[in-house]
Design an enzyme around this catalytic site. Structure first.
Site, PDB file in Angstrom:
ATOM      1  CB  ALA A   1     -12.787  14.344  81.569  1.00 52.51           C
TER       2      ALA A   1
ATOM      3  CB  THR B   1      -2.515  20.549  78.353  1.00 47.57           C
ATOM      4  OG1 THR B   1      -2.787  19.656  79.427  1.00 47.57           O
ATOM      5  CG2 THR B   1      -1.052  20.966  78.386  1.00 47.57           C
ATOM      6  CG  LEU B   2      -2.973  23.200  72.425  1.00 50.86           C
ATOM      7  CD1 LEU B   2      -1.449  23.340  72.468  1.00 50.86           C
ATOM      8  CD2 LEU B   2      -3.384  22.428  71.179  1.00 50.86           C
TER       9      LEU B   2
ATOM     10  CD  GLU C   1      -4.367  44.946  40.826  1.00 47.51           C
ATOM     11  OE1 GLU C   1      -4.408  45.782  41.740  1.00 47.51           O
ATOM     12  OE2 GLU C   1      -3.903  43.784  40.972  1.00 47.51           O
TER      13      GLU C   1
ATOM     14  CB  ALA D   1     -17.210  20.200  75.145  1.00 45.73           C
TER      15      ALA D   1
END
Length: 363
Positions: free
Chosen positions: A165, A274-275, A55, A157
């Site tokens: 894995a 882990t994360l 503004e 995934a």
């Protein structure tokens, strides 16, 4: 053109020019000043922390008294507080603006109240014009304001039996090309992509967002690495278009606070079990993207490890937002319910250094 038509056209313009400003701690805001007859007198947008709000930016382009009797069309309710700059409500009143039209109410309690202040001063105020478009523009910023930190999406995934894995640590590729392409689109939509040092050492990811041809997309996330292990000088992440940020501190809440101060609104956590588990354990996750492949691996390499649950009653229950087919794979999008799994882990601290071979869906 009627007054209403002129104001809607001005709002459409304000929504466009708002995007000229940076995404960050402050919202992207646009403003257009209309004459009493509906002609555009000036326009402006917010250029970042410490600069004039939209503004005031627009008003500054007019001569003294040039806004008297005018209408200000703004994408966000004018602020009513003094930070690095003064209240926009007072600036509009001082300029003699007669009418203010805005799209979205300010969700920040510290800055809100501008509409009431304007009305008290005799300015006509109209709220909710093009509200849906305004909310879409400000969605990430509004959520960051509500949460007090960036929005966090955790992605992984997995095989059908929940493994990230195979027993020997191999993970490329659990999911197919359609799922990996979807990950790249989501990377490009994020402000930052976060991994742990274990993933950097094991997988050497580039953390770029690429198109179907493998070329870099125009928009790239800020790469972030968390952990105390040293990232090699020749690591692929060091060749990212944006210099990576490194955090040796395992205080995840502190990392998110710093990222917010840097203007990060949407964080994409792609660092492996882990994360992902650390963010879940800390109660700092808003959305989970689980890419599920129709394969069986068995073994111990789970997509999620210890998240602090010791009994079924303490399970973290999620809400399914959508289920999507991507080639042979499924993408399940889930929303968390906003509470840490346990009070003892709600500080956001977690051990992140053990290197894991983490599947991230794309390199």
């Amino acid at each position: 053109m009627t007054t209403q038509d002129a104001e809607r056209a001005a709002m459409d313009r304000a929504l466009i020019i708002a995007r000229n400003g940076p995404r960050g701690v402050n919202p992207q805001v646009g403003a257009v000043i209309l004459s009493p007859s509906g002609d555009v007198l000036a326009e402006g947008w917010h250029r970042g922390a410490g600069t004039n709000h939209a503004e005031v930016d627009a008003l500054s382009k007019l001569p003294a008294g040039g806004a008297r009797g005018a209408t200000a069309v703004v994408t966000l309710e004018p602020c009513n507080h003094r930070g690095r700059t003064g209240p926009c409500s007072e600036a509009l009143i001082a300029a003699g603006v007669a009418r203010v039209v805005y799209a979205v109410d300010d969700p920040n309690p510290a800055a809100g109240g501008g509409a009431e202040r304007l009305a008290e001063a005799g300015v006509e105020v109209v709220a909710g014009v093009e509200r849906a478009a305004g909310e879409e523009l400000l969605a990430s910023w509004s959520e960051t304001t509500r949460l007090g930190r960036p929005h966090v999406t955790v992605k992984w995934a997995q095989s059908l039996d929940g493994r990230a894995a195979a027993a020997d640590g191999t993970s490329r590729w659990i999911t197919g090309p359609d799922a990996r392409a979807d990950v790249h689109r989501r990377r490009a939509a994020a402000d930052a992509i976060v991994v742990g040092t274990g993933t950097v050492l094991a997988d050497d990811p580039s953390l770029t967002a690429r198109d179907e041809r493998g070329a870099l997309r125009d928009t790239q996330p800020q790469p972030v690495v968390i952990g105390r292990s040293e990232t090699p000088a020749d690591a692929a992440i060091r060749r990212h278009p944006k210099p990576p940020l490194f955090y040796a501190d395992h205080d995840l809440a502190g990392v998110l606070a710093d990222l917010r101060e840097r203007g990060i609104q949407r964080v994409f956590v792609e660092g492996g079990p882990t994360l992902a588990s650390a963010f879940l354990r800390a109660g700092l996750v808003d959305e989970v993207l689980a890419y599920v492949a129709p394969v069986l691996l068995g073994g111990e390499r789970l997509a999620v490890t210890d998240i602090g649950v010791t009994t079924i009653g303490a399970a973290q229950r999620l809400d399914v937002a959508s289920v999507q087919t991507l080639g042979d794979d499924l993408l399940i999008t889930l929303l968390t319910r906003g509470a840490p799994i346990s009070a003892s882990t709600s500080t956001g601290r977690a051990a992140l250094d053990p290197p894991l071979v983490d599947h991230k869906g794309a390199r």
